[in-house]
Design an enzyme around this catalytic site. Structure first.
Site, mmCIF file in Angstrom:
data_model
loop_
_atom_site.group_PDB
_atom_site.id
_atom_site.type_symbol
_atom_site.label_atom_id
_atom_site.label_comp_id
_atom_site.label_asym_id
_atom_site.label_seq_id
_atom_site.Cartn_x
_atom_site.Cartn_y
_atom_site.Cartn_z
ATOM 1 N N LYS A 80 45.115 42.179 31.458
ATOM 2 C CA LYS A 80 46.567 42.169 31.226
ATOM 3 C C LYS A 80 47.258 43.518 31.399
ATOM 4 O O LYS A 80 48.489 43.585 31.459
ATOM 5 C CB LYS A 80 46.861 41.637 29.810
ATOM 6 C CG LYS A 80 46.628 40.149 29.681
ATOM 7 C CD LYS A 80 47.707 39.347 30.370
ATOM 8 C CE LYS A 80 47.211 38.026 30.878
ATOM 9 N NZ LYS A 80 47.022 37.915 32.314
ATOM 10 N N TYR A 106 33.046 35.770 32.453
ATOM 11 C CA TYR A 106 33.164 36.506 31.188
ATOM 12 C C TYR A 106 32.073 35.984 30.276
ATOM 13 O O TYR A 106 32.032 34.780 29.997
ATOM 14 C CB TYR A 106 34.508 36.234 30.518
ATOM 15 C CG TYR A 106 35.703 36.865 31.207
ATOM 16 C CD1 TYR A 106 36.165 38.114 30.820
ATOM 17 C CD2 TYR A 106 36.380 36.196 32.230
ATOM 18 C CE1 TYR A 106 37.277 38.697 31.438
ATOM 19 C CE2 TYR A 106 37.492 36.775 32.848
ATOM 20 C CZ TYR A 106 37.936 38.030 32.445
ATOM 21 O OH TYR A 106 39.025 38.599 33.053
ATOM 22 N N TYR A 117 46.203 33.569 30.878
ATOM 23 C CA TYR A 117 45.436 34.333 31.871
ATOM 24 C C TYR A 117 46.232 34.506 33.166
ATOM 25 O O TYR A 117 46.249 35.597 33.740
ATOM 26 C CB TYR A 117 44.081 33.665 32.145
ATOM 27 C CG TYR A 117 43.120 34.607 32.855
ATOM 28 C CD1 TYR A 117 42.174 35.342 32.127
ATOM 29 C CD2 TYR A 117 43.170 34.791 34.231
ATOM 30 C CE1 TYR A 117 41.314 36.224 32.760
ATOM 31 C CE2 TYR A 117 42.314 35.675 34.874
ATOM 32 C CZ TYR A 117 41.385 36.382 34.131
ATOM 33 O OH TYR A 117 40.538 37.262 34.763
ATOM 34 N N PRO A 134 40.775 45.622 27.944
ATOM 35 C CA PRO A 134 40.808 45.055 29.300
ATOM 36 C C PRO A 134 40.430 43.567 29.409
ATOM 37 O O PRO A 134 40.741 42.954 30.426
ATOM 38 C CB PRO A 134 39.802 45.920 30.073
ATOM 39 C CG PRO A 134 38.953 46.574 29.040
ATOM 40 C CD PRO A 134 39.780 46.706 27.820
ATOM 41 N N HIS A 154 41.853 33.116 43.208
ATOM 42 C CA HIS A 154 40.922 32.471 42.273
ATOM 43 C C HIS A 154 41.654 31.382 41.481
ATOM 44 O O HIS A 154 42.602 31.666 40.761
ATOM 45 C CB HIS A 154 40.318 33.494 41.318
ATOM 46 C CG HIS A 154 39.239 34.320 41.952
ATOM 47 N ND1 HIS A 154 38.312 35.026 41.218
ATOM 48 C CD2 HIS A 154 38.930 34.526 43.254
ATOM 49 C CE1 HIS A 154 37.484 35.635 42.051
ATOM 50 N NE2 HIS A 154 37.837 35.364 43.289
HETATM 51 P P1 FAD Z 1 48.607 54.797 34.786
HETATM 52 O O1 FAD Z 1 47.835 54.023 35.767
HETATM 53 O O2 FAD Z 1 47.883 55.461 33.674
HETATM 54 O O3 FAD Z 1 49.447 55.873 35.593
HETATM 55 C C1 FAD Z 1 50.111 56.930 34.956
HETATM 56 C C2 FAD Z 1 50.205 58.106 35.915
HETATM 57 O O4 FAD Z 1 50.942 59.155 35.298
HETATM 58 C C3 FAD Z 1 48.845 58.695 36.272
HETATM 59 O O5 FAD Z 1 48.701 58.769 37.672
HETATM 60 C C4 FAD Z 1 48.833 60.054 35.604
HETATM 61 O O6 FAD Z 1 48.080 61.019 36.339
HETATM 62 C C5 FAD Z 1 50.320 60.400 35.553
HETATM 63 N N1 FAD Z 1 50.681 61.318 34.481
HETATM 64 C C6 FAD Z 1 50.204 61.384 33.220
HETATM 65 N N2 FAD Z 1 50.790 62.352 32.542
HETATM 66 C C7 FAD Z 1 51.682 62.952 33.372
HETATM 67 C C8 FAD Z 1 52.578 64.017 33.247
HETATM 68 N N3 FAD Z 1 52.699 64.703 32.113
HETATM 69 N N4 FAD Z 1 53.348 64.342 34.305
HETATM 70 C C9 FAD Z 1 53.253 63.649 35.469
HETATM 71 N N5 FAD Z 1 52.397 62.634 35.652
HETATM 72 C C10 FAD Z 1 51.623 62.273 34.615
HETATM 73 N N6 FAD Z 1 44.815 45.839 34.030
HETATM 74 C C11 FAD Z 1 44.982 44.603 34.595
HETATM 75 O O7 FAD Z 1 46.115 44.107 34.648
HETATM 76 N N7 FAD Z 1 43.924 43.904 35.132
HETATM 77 C C12 FAD Z 1 42.658 44.388 35.070
HETATM 78 O O8 FAD Z 1 41.735 43.738 35.621
HETATM 79 C C13 FAD Z 1 42.432 45.668 34.436
HETATM 80 N N8 FAD Z 1 41.208 46.194 34.337
HETATM 81 C C14 FAD Z 1 41.053 47.440 33.826
HETATM 82 C C15 FAD Z 1 39.776 47.953 33.751
HETATM 83 C C16 FAD Z 1 39.576 49.227 33.222
HETATM 84 C C17 FAD Z 1 38.176 49.762 33.139
HETATM 85 C C18 FAD Z 1 40.690 50.000 32.760
HETATM 86 C C19 FAD Z 1 40.494 51.400 32.199
HETATM 87 C C20 FAD Z 1 41.964 49.482 32.820
HETATM 88 C C21 FAD Z 1 42.163 48.201 33.344
HETATM 89 N N9 FAD Z 1 43.436 47.661 33.408
HETATM 90 C C22 FAD Z 1 43.577 46.396 33.938
HETATM 91 C C23 FAD Z 1 44.610 48.401 32.937
HETATM 92 C C24 FAD Z 1 45.402 49.057 34.069
HETATM 93 O O9 FAD Z 1 44.574 49.862 34.860
HETATM 94 C C25 FAD Z 1 46.562 49.901 33.486
HETATM 95 O O10 FAD Z 1 47.292 49.099 32.600
HETATM 96 C C26 FAD Z 1 47.488 50.453 34.589
HETATM 97 O O11 FAD Z 1 46.860 51.512 35.284
HETATM 98 C C27 FAD Z 1 48.802 50.975 34.011
HETATM 99 O O12 FAD Z 1 49.562 51.580 35.024
HETATM 100 P P2 FAD Z 1 50.606 52.726 34.696
HETATM 101 O O13 FAD Z 1 51.187 53.124 36.003
HETATM 102 O O14 FAD Z 1 51.505 52.288 33.604
HETATM 103 O O15 FAD Z 1 49.723 53.905 34.087
HETATM 104 C C1 DHB Z 2 38.461 43.294 36.016
HETATM 105 C C2 DHB Z 2 38.780 43.945 34.854
HETATM 106 C C3 DHB Z 2 39.119 43.200 33.739
HETATM 107 O O1 DHB Z 2 39.451 43.810 32.604
HETATM 108 C C4 DHB Z 2 39.144 41.824 33.779
HETATM 109 O O2 DHB Z 2 39.458 41.129 32.669
HETATM 110 C C5 DHB Z 2 38.854 41.179 34.955
HETATM 111 C C6 DHB Z 2 38.510 41.919 36.080
HETATM 112 C C7 DHB Z 2 38.088 44.071 37.211
HETATM 113 O O3 DHB Z 2 38.081 45.315 37.148
HETATM 114 O O4 DHB Z 2 37.763 43.474 38.241
#
Ligand code: FAD
Ligand code: DHB
Length: 389
Positions: free
Chosen positions: A296, A200, A384, A292, A72
């Site tokens: 980021k 958005y 972005y 979200p 994109h």
């Molecule tokens: P997590 O994905 O939370 O992974 C942590 C892992 O640790 C999990 O699998 C969990 O089960 C495990 N865990 C927890 N506790 C324990 C324990 N005690 N022992 C062992 N394992 C454990 N980010 C973007 O960059 N772009 C986007 O478009 C975007 N959109 C999003 C939309 C939504 C609706 C949401 C909710 C989030 C979005 N995010 C986005 C954020 C992104 O999903 C998170 O920042 C990302 O998942 C972080 O990854 P992580 O591995 O640090 O944590």
């Molecule tokens: C998506 C999530 C976001 O928070 C965003 O800013 C853009 C896209 C997504 O889930 O596709």
């Protein structure tokens, strides 16, 4: 068991770190609380910065990403019936990549399995011991059996609700938090996107976002009340509300269908300082959360992984502690900028319960400025697509 780095959490941060370390012959064991299917079933991020893509390449996991992703070059911002485009390519020379977090995680699991990487699923009662000493170890149980891993370092990649951050004594860290008075209701539907790029939208009924995964899979979000539940929103109610929150000419193009996933996420800004305690390093959502808006979260987790991986490499390959010693400072410098952007973009695009007429006028003035001013568009585009590592 013995390993170099015990990694708590098998989400994107933990898996990416483990795979990157593997490319350098540095051993790790990943401990995940849930099953693989559960982790892969969580629908989350959809937009990747180039930095994250480069890390996937370095990890040797980017073939499917390159084959299936969508590039994109810009995004649309709407308010009322107005809509304008921010051109990432023109302002920064860099696009963003649309490829779901689910797919990133799937590719990383596949690579870890191919390399016979050790991942323990369904672990319980994870406890990190002696993190402030030279001999840390982790204990946990699987199927009721207690196990122990002795290691050089522990990477806390276990998300916001994990144990790693809670292991650090309260007087050794400081937490900064802002909780927003609304959530996002998201649905996934097997329908074609309304537009070739994301929209958005700031509407008087609240924020809406039209995103996508591929040509027949869409992700749509609407701002909702914190007291709402998924059951409160039938698919029909969602589509009806979504249409009212985007410009009329876009609403006309919207193709609806049954949702295949529906979930509500609260919005929060959160940062822990520092991101290290002794030999324990926090990474990704374990250390910080962004709302979200602006995509980021995953991308900031990726920049943490970059700094930590390079620090550990320096330690194992050159015997230098410089990289790990500066990890927290370097990671936080970038984290705070992502926090600022996500907070700014969230504030610009949502309706707040206590918003005054003056606040609304400020949003319109800011949106008008963004629509008409090149410097404002460049600043938005730079943030972005992702600030440099
Ligand atoms: P997590 O994905 O939370 O992974 C942590 C892992 O640790 C999990 O699998 C969990 O089960 C495990 N865990 C927890 N506790 C324990 C324990 N005690 N022992 C062992 N394992 C454990 N980010 C973007 O960059 N772009 C986007 O478009 C975007 N959109 C999003 C939309 C939504 C609706 C949401 C909710 C989030 C979005 N995010 C986005 C954020 C992104 O999903 C998170 O920042 C990302 O998942 C972080 O990854 P992580 O591995 O640090 O944590
Ligand atoms: C998506 C999530 C976001 O928070 C965003 O800013 C853009 C896209 C997504 O889930 O596709």
């Amino acid at each position: 068991m013995k390993t170099n780095v015990a990694i708590i959490g098998g989400g994107p941060s933990g898996l990416l770190l483990s795979q990157l370390l593997h490319t350098r012959g540095i051993e790790s064991i990943v401990l995940e609380r849930k099953t693989k299917d559960y982790v892969l079933g969580r629908i989350r991020a959809g937009v990747l910065e180039q930095g994250m893509v480069s890390l996937m390449e370095e990890a040797g996991c980017a073939d499917r990403l390159h084959a299936e992703c969508f590039v994109h070059d810009g995004t649309f911002v709407a308010y009322g019936d107005e809509m304008f485009r921010i051109d990432f390519k023109e302002h920064t020379g860099t696009p963003v990549i649309v490829y779901g977090q689910t797919e990133v995680t799937r590719d990383l699991y596949e690579a870890r399995e191919k390399a016979d990487g050790q991942i323990e699923f369904n672990v319980e009662d994870v406890v990190i011991h002696n993190a402030d000493s030279d001999a840390p170890y982790v204990t946990y149980t699987v199927d009721g059996q207690e196990r122990r891993i002795d290691c050089d370092f522990v990477a806390g990649c276990d998300g916001f609700h994990g144990v790693s951050r809670k292991t650090i004594p309260a007087d050794k860290l400081r937490e900064y938090e802002k909780v927003y008075p609304f959530g996002w209701l998201g649905i996934l539907s097997e329908t074609p996107p309304i537009n070739h790029e994301l929209i958005y939208s700031n509407s008087e009924r609240g924020f809406a976002l039209a995103s996508m995964r591929n040509e027949n899979l869409c992700r749509y979000y609407i701002q909702c009340s914190l007291s709402d539940t998924e059951e409160d929103w039938s698919d029909e109610a969602f589509w009806e509300e979504f249409k009212k929150r985007i410009p009329a000419d876009q609403a006309e193009k919207l193709i609806t269908g049954p949702s295949i996933e529906k979930s509500i996420a609260p919005l929060r800004s959160f940062v822990t300082e520092p991101m290290r305690w002794g030999r324990l390093f926090l990474c990704g959502d374990a250390a910080h959360i962004v709302p979200p808006t602006g995509a980021k979260g995953l991308n900031t987790a990726a920049s943490d992984v970059h700094y930590l991986y390079n620090g550990l490499r320096d330690y194992y390959e050159n015997g230098s502690s410089k990289g790990i010693d500066s990890y927290s400072e370097k990671a936080l410098a970038r984290v705070w900028k992502a926090e600022r952007f996500s907070w700014w973009f969230s504030s610009l695009m949502h309706r707040y319960p206590d918003q005054t007429e003056f606040d609304l006028k400020m949003q319109v003035a800011e949106l008008e400025y963004l629509r008409s001013n090149e410097a404002a568009q460049r600043a938005m585009a730079e943030n972005y697509v992702g600030l440099p590592y």
